[in-house]
Design a protein around this motif. Structure first.
Motif, PDB file in Angstrom:
ATOM      1  N   THR A  22       0.800  -1.232   0.000  1.00  0.00           N
ATOM      2  CA  THR A  22       0.000   0.000   0.000  1.00  0.00           C
ATOM      3  C   THR A  22       0.827   1.274   0.000  1.00  0.00           C
ATOM      4  OG1 THR A  22      -0.167  -0.081   2.427  1.00  0.00           O
ATOM      5  CG2 THR A  22      -1.947  -1.124   1.160  1.00  0.00           C
ATOM      6  N   THR A  59       2.082   2.905  -2.400  1.00  0.00           N
ATOM      7  CA  THR A  59       1.721   3.824  -3.480  1.00  0.00           C
ATOM      8  C   THR A  59       0.269   4.288  -3.420  1.00  0.00           C
ATOM      9  OG1 THR A  59       1.221   1.976  -4.953  1.00  0.00           O
ATOM     10  CG2 THR A  59       3.461   2.871  -5.031  1.00  0.00           C
ATOM     11  N   GLU A  60      -0.515   3.702  -2.515  1.00  0.00           N
ATOM     12  CA  GLU A  60      -1.906   4.139  -2.353  1.00  0.00           C
ATOM     13  C   GLU A  60      -1.949   5.326  -1.405  1.00  0.00           C
ATOM     14  OE1 GLU A  60      -4.597   1.046  -1.166  1.00  0.00           O
ATOM     15  OE2 GLU A  60      -3.562  -0.423  -2.402  1.00  0.00           O
ATOM     16  N   SER A  61      -2.837   6.250  -1.679  1.00  0.00           N
ATOM     17  CA  SER A  61      -2.988   7.422  -0.816  1.00  0.00           C
ATOM     18  C   SER A  61      -4.378   7.430  -0.196  1.00  0.00           C
ATOM     19  CB  SER A  61      -2.800   8.707  -1.618  1.00  0.00           C
ATOM     20  OG  SER A  61      -1.492   8.774  -2.122  1.00  0.00           O
ATOM     21  N   SER A  66       0.221   8.418   2.378  1.00  0.00           N
ATOM     22  CA  SER A  66       0.450   7.045   1.933  1.00  0.00           C
ATOM     23  C   SER A  66      -0.194   6.077   2.919  1.00  0.00           C
ATOM     24  CB  SER A  66       1.946   6.762   1.841  1.00  0.00           C
ATOM     25  OG  SER A  66       2.180   5.380   1.718  1.00  0.00           O
TER      26      SER A  66
END
Length: 160
Positions: free
Chosen positions: A114, A116-118, A125
């Motif tokens: 995760t 790269t997920e925001s 992040s």
């Protein structure tokens, strides 16, 4: 060992206290903007949710250090002598394995997946948010090792 425990206790309590302050301010701000201004703040829900998650995980780690964690005392206290010692060892092993495999290794897997997920509102992040999982696992392992060493030290004093 006592110095290590004290430093770790102070760190966890200070961090949790700061997060409780964030949680309280975010909640009060949410109530104020919703009912007084009539335009609710959008960031406070995520701040409150993420703060609560971190507080819970830090509190769980601190609970292992202070012996205040949830345990099956009613089962453990039914045993005496050598059986009690084996049950205690079994509990120690289960706690260490859970902290290592689920929190530390599983937590690192989730963090890496995760990074790269925001988060939708704050843009933080999600890997940073989930990083509390392996961190709390490491704290629990340290505390559990300290607890085992303390028990060994106490048993040595009782036998002397």
């Amino acid at each position: 060992m006592d110095k290590t425990r004290k430093v770790l206790d102070n760190f966890l309590l200070t961090l949790a206290s700061v997060l409780i302050l964030f949680l309280t301010i975010a909640t009060l701000w949410q109530v104020f903007t919703r009912f007084v201004i009539g335009d609710p703040s959008v960031i406070t829900e995520e701040v409150a949710r993420f703060s609560l998650i971190w507080i819970a995980m830090l509190g769980a780690a601190y609970g292992f250090g202070s012996g205040e964690h949830l345990s099956l005392d009613f089962i453990r206290e039914k045993f005496e002598g050598n059986i009690y010692k084996w049950v205690r060892i079994g509990i120690d092993v289960v706690v260490l394995l859970f902290a290592l495999f689920v929190l530390v290794l599983g937590g690192f897997t989730i963090v890496n997946a995760t990074l790269t997920e925001s988060s939708p509102i704050l843009g933080i992040s999600m890997g940073a948010i989930y990083s509390i999982l392996p961190a709390s696992g490491i704290f629990i392992i340290i505390y559990q090792v300290l607890n085992v060493l303390d028990r060994k030290r106490m048993e040595g004093r009782e036998q002397s």
